[in-house]
Motif scaffolding. Sequence first.
Motif, short mmCIF file in Angstrom:
data_model
loop_
_atom_site.label_atom_id
_atom_site.label_comp_id
_atom_site.label_asym_id
_atom_site.label_seq_id
_atom_site.Cartn_x
_atom_site.Cartn_y
_atom_site.Cartn_z
N ASP A 116 0.82 -1.21 0.00
CA ASP A 116 0.00 0.00 0.00
C ASP A 116 0.86 1.26 0.00
N GLN A 117 1.90 1.25 0.83
CA GLN A 117 2.79 2.43 0.88
C GLN A 117 3.55 2.59 -0.43
N ALA A 118 3.92 1.46 -1.05
CA ALA A 118 4.60 1.53 -2.35
C ALA A 118 3.69 2.16 -3.40
N LEU A 119 2.43 1.76 -3.40
CA LEU A 119 1.46 2.33 -4.35
C LEU A 119 1.27 3.81 -4.10
N THR A 120 1.20 4.20 -2.84
CA THR A 120 1.04 5.62 -2.49
C THR A 120 2.21 6.44 -3.04
N ALA A 121 3.42 5.91 -2.93
CA ALA A 121 4.60 6.61 -3.46
C ALA A 121 4.53 6.73 -4.97
N LEU A 122 4.12 5.67 -5.64
CA LEU A 122 4.01 5.71 -7.10
C LEU A 122 2.96 6.72 -7.55
N LEU A 123 1.85 6.76 -6.85
CA LEU A 123 0.79 7.71 -7.20
C LEU A 123 1.26 9.15 -6.97
N ALA A 124 2.07 9.35 -5.93
CA ALA A 124 2.63 10.69 -5.69
C ALA A 124 3.57 11.06 -6.85
N GLY A 125 4.36 10.10 -7.30
CA GLY A 125 5.23 10.35 -8.44
C GLY A 125 4.45 10.63 -9.71
N GLU A 126 3.34 9.94 -9.88
CA GLU A 126 2.50 10.16 -11.06
C GLU A 126 1.91 11.56 -11.05
N ARG A 127 1.49 12.03 -9.89
CA ARG A 127 0.96 13.39 -9.81
C ARG A 127 2.05 14.42 -10.09
N LEU A 128 3.25 14.12 -9.64
CA LEU A 128 4.37 15.04 -9.81
C LEU A 128 4.86 15.09 -11.26
N LEU A 142 4.47 -5.13 -7.68
CA LEU A 142 3.30 -4.97 -6.82
C LEU A 142 2.12 -5.80 -7.32
N LEU A 143 1.95 -5.87 -8.63
CA LEU A 143 0.85 -6.67 -9.20
C LEU A 143 1.02 -8.15 -8.86
N ARG A 144 2.27 -8.58 -8.74
CA ARG A 144 2.55 -10.01 -8.47
C ARG A 144 2.68 -10.32 -6.99
N ALA A 145 2.57 -9.30 -6.15
CA ALA A 145 2.68 -9.53 -4.70
C ALA A 145 1.48 -10.33 -4.21
N PRO A 146 1.67 -11.10 -3.12
CA PRO A 146 0.56 -11.88 -2.57
C PRO A 146 -0.61 -10.97 -2.18
N VAL A 150 -5.18 -7.62 -5.78
CA VAL A 150 -4.73 -6.39 -6.45
C VAL A 150 -5.81 -5.33 -6.32
N SER A 151 -5.45 -4.18 -5.75
CA SER A 151 -6.43 -3.13 -5.52
C SER A 151 -6.83 -2.46 -6.83
N ALA A 207 -5.57 0.30 -11.93
CA ALA A 207 -5.78 1.49 -12.76
C ALA A 207 -4.45 2.14 -13.11
N LEU A 208 -3.53 2.20 -12.14
CA LEU A 208 -2.21 2.76 -12.40
C LEU A 208 -1.49 1.92 -13.45
N ALA A 209 -1.55 0.60 -13.32
CA ALA A 209 -0.89 -0.28 -14.28
C ALA A 209 -1.44 -0.04 -15.69
N THR A 210 -2.75 0.18 -15.79
CA THR A 210 -3.37 0.44 -17.10
C THR A 210 -2.87 1.77 -17.66
N ARG A 211 -2.82 2.79 -16.82
CA ARG A 211 -2.36 4.11 -17.30
C ARG A 211 -0.91 4.05 -17.74
N ALA A 212 -0.10 3.26 -17.03
CA ALA A 212 1.33 3.20 -17.33
C ALA A 212 1.66 2.17 -18.42
#
Length: 415
Positions: free
Chosen positions: A363-375, A393-397, A400-401, A406-411
């Motif tokens: 979750d924290q990793a996703l939050t950091a990526l989303l912050a980078g995406e906004r930046l 993250l997609l392959r983590a146990p 998948v949120s 949605a981030l994976a699709t955008r990227a």
Amino acid sequence: MCVFHMEELKVDLNGVNRRIASWRERRNLTQEEFGTHMGRSRSWVQKLESGHRQLDPRISVLEQACKVLDIPLEALLSDQSSDNAEKCVDAAEVVVIKEAFHRYDVISGNYSEATAPVDINLLKRQAAYGWDAFQAAHYSAIGRLLPALIVNAGSAVQATDGTNRLAALRHAALVYQLACAVLVKFSDAATASIAAHHAVTSAERSGDPITIAASIRQLVHAFLAGQQVESAIEIAVAAQGRLYSALLQEGEAGISVYGMLLLKAAVAAADADDAPLATELIDESSSLATQLGRDSNIMWTGYGPTNCLLHRVSTHVQLQDGEAALSAAQAIDPGAFDSLPRERRAAHTIDLAHSHALVGKTDQALTALLAGERLAPQEVHCRPHAHKVITRLLRAPGTVSPRLRALATRAGAAA
């Protein structure tokens, strides 16, 4: 190749004409040239781009257009797909940059009379514009600029002599450094190494220690991207010993480029799994940054105490030590961080995401990526490094949120 995933795409045919015009211009094609590739007239292209011509309902025209423009069909059918693609330096542009370095005149430095020489002041402004765009993460603008700029750099050197030639060599080295940085970011290590060699050669001919150090830093960067870790460390260490005294006599600019060379050497040491050497080099650079006394951006280095902290995080990530990376990140002052160039800040968010992923904090990793995406959306959507973190993250146990999917699709990142 045109790939069409209708089930994943919200089709908007109303904007097709605008997207065709945009991509044609990005590929540096005139309407007449595009029409020739399509087997049509210039007036036909004008009508198509203006929306006055009815599109083929079987989309055969679009399929042919995307082949000519070397883009996926989705880029013509959806603003979101087109916008994402337009922010990145794509494979077709990387090929054109590579082809510029494969030209005989660029390799030999012998330009024909048919190649109009570029004024060195224009070359200086274009190089500065390119580096400003890089630090702002406007990568597609650089992709369009670089091929001609690479040719212009050598042409400007040939057309000058005396003091002007030394200045032209410095500006040319800046151009080649920029090409190296872009090619490394978009995973063409082989051509990045060619660009870096051009930079070092031009810098050595200029005799300017600042330009030499900055060029060697990019060469180290290219070697690391090409998995030539021992060569990267060897050349970084050799350059430090040779340039140390000369650079410290150059004031803040000398300190900045020397400090960044130390930081790049630290990343190389971490890549070689040499944690003690990486720490030693980071500490030495941090000491210089303290002498500098502030975060600066001399010669587009972004150098200062804060960038040293960011590189400390990067080396821990390289060493696969997520806990140490997160601990180092705690020392970064938010206000100082916000003053750094956007590209550097966005790259750090990916390192931070990677750090969280290493310790299982999805979750924290996703939050950091989303912050980078906004930046800087380009940094997350375009960079292979970001895609690797998203895929991890997609392959983590666990489940998948929706936000991660949605981030994976955008990227355009795949599991």
